[in-house]
Write an enzyme that holds these catalytic residues in place. Sequence first.
Site, PDB file in Angstrom:
ATOM      1  N   ALA A 173       0.829  -1.196   0.000  1.00  0.00           N
ATOM      2  CA  ALA A 173       0.000   0.000   0.000  1.00  0.00           C
ATOM      3  C   ALA A 173       0.868   1.252   0.000  1.00  0.00           C
ATOM      4  O   ALA A 173       2.045   1.193   0.352  1.00  0.00           O
ATOM      5  CB  ALA A 173      -0.910  -0.002   1.225  1.00  0.00           C
ATOM      6  N   CYS A 174       0.260   2.350  -0.385  1.00  0.00           N
ATOM      7  CA  CYS A 174       0.922   3.659  -0.362  1.00  0.00           C
ATOM      8  C   CYS A 174       1.493   3.920   1.025  1.00  0.00           C
ATOM      9  O   CYS A 174       0.810   3.643   2.005  1.00  0.00           O
ATOM     10  CB  CYS A 174      -0.096   4.727  -0.723  1.00  0.00           C
ATOM     11  SG  CYS A 174       0.454   6.416  -0.456  1.00  0.00           S
ATOM     12  N   PRO A 175       2.671   4.450   1.204  1.00  0.00           N
ATOM     13  CA  PRO A 175       3.591   4.962   0.178  1.00  0.00           C
ATOM     14  C   PRO A 175       4.658   3.955  -0.242  1.00  0.00           C
ATOM     15  O   PRO A 175       5.633   4.343  -0.857  1.00  0.00           O
ATOM     16  CB  PRO A 175       4.248   6.133   0.909  1.00  0.00           C
ATOM     17  CG  PRO A 175       4.397   5.625   2.309  1.00  0.00           C
ATOM     18  CD  PRO A 175       3.190   4.736   2.558  1.00  0.00           C
ATOM     19  N   MET A 176       4.461   2.662   0.068  1.00  0.00           N
ATOM     20  CA  MET A 176       5.551   1.711  -0.148  1.00  0.00           C
ATOM     21  C   MET A 176       6.009   1.559  -1.602  1.00  0.00           C
ATOM     22  O   MET A 176       7.218   1.453  -1.843  1.00  0.00           O
ATOM     23  CB  MET A 176       5.190   0.346   0.444  1.00  0.00           C
ATOM     24  CG  MET A 176       5.021   0.356   1.959  1.00  0.00           C
ATOM     25  SD  MET A 176       6.387   1.188   2.782  1.00  0.00           S
ATOM     26  CE  MET A 176       7.689   0.019   2.421  1.00  0.00           C
ATOM     27  N   ASN A 206       3.059   8.707   6.396  1.00  0.00           N
ATOM     28  CA  ASN A 206       2.887   8.483   4.950  1.00  0.00           C
ATOM     29  C   ASN A 206       3.367   9.689   4.156  1.00  0.00           C
ATOM     30  O   ASN A 206       4.099   9.548   3.173  1.00  0.00           O
ATOM     31  CB  ASN A 206       1.427   8.210   4.598  1.00  0.00           C
ATOM     32  CG  ASN A 206       1.058   6.753   4.777  1.00  0.00           C
ATOM     33  OD1 ASN A 206       1.742   6.034   5.497  1.00  0.00           O
ATOM     34  ND2 ASN A 206       0.005   6.328   4.126  1.00  0.00           N
TER      35      ASN A 206
END
Lengths: 189, 130
Positions: A15-18, B21
């Site tokens: 999933a974001c930000p991976m 994030n």
Amino acid sequence: MAIKVNQVLDAKGLACPMPIVKTRKAINELEPGQVIEVQATDKGSTADIQAWAKSTGQHYLGTVEEDHVLKHYLRKGSLDEEKEVAKHPYTIDLDSLRKKIEGDEKITLLDVREPAEFAFGHIPGAQHISLGELEERFEELNQEDDIYVICRTGHRSDMASRQLTEKGLSQVINVVPGMSEWQGAIEKE
Amino acid sequence: MTKVAIIAANGGLFDAYKVFNIATAAAASDAEVGIFFTFEGLNLIHNEANKNLPIPEGREHFQEGFQQANVPSIEELVTIAKDLDVKLIACQMTMDVMNLKKEDFIDGIEVGGTATFVEYAKDANISLTF
């Protein structure tokens, strides 16, 4: 569509930000000009990869979706290419090239970009040999023709033009700047 | 280079994701990133607390969604942030109020006062508060 790349990064299921974080690390390992395929299932990654490429100076080539996997193609940016240095003495601009292509004279248009760049859009009828393979494959060219060499910005095609001239080809013309400014027809694989 | 200054002032799980994030995505995009942790935001870098940050009441069902979407844990994101050279600054004044020591926090943080953050943030392109 199988596209030859220098590296494949598996970011599926992340999933974001991976996907961006992993891409950053992987790109650090590449040489400028090399191409990476990033496989992701995060639907936001298509927009993110493009934005990321823009802010970090990489070259986003395109995305293909296969079996619910997004395959993003990126080429690591190179500062050299952004400079306009023409060393090969014979050049042609894009408008003149377009007239040549539309005219009756038979020409060879040689595209020396990476396979992934070529796959995501090239001038119809262009012959493809990437710069790195030119040394081994230049004999495939029709040496009777005028050979017009194109890349993205004119940098790699300049090197290719000089390389071909050294091999004894006399009618080699570098197209400037290149596909980055080309407004004419485009063909995709 | 783009410079990002973030204030993390809340200590819930959702707050932590917003902070980390954006911080990791910005750092991965070659931005310089600094986060100032103050008041409950200190939980986000607290050795124990950041392993089990609270989900807002009535939103407990989100837990399952986090797992299904394979969202990284906060501990993982903190590690990534440190790998990407995100500067983590804990607020000295709130640490004193809450009786916390530097040893109570994860490794690699800096401790500073508001002036430290103001100095860092004065020429930031992006400033965010969570």
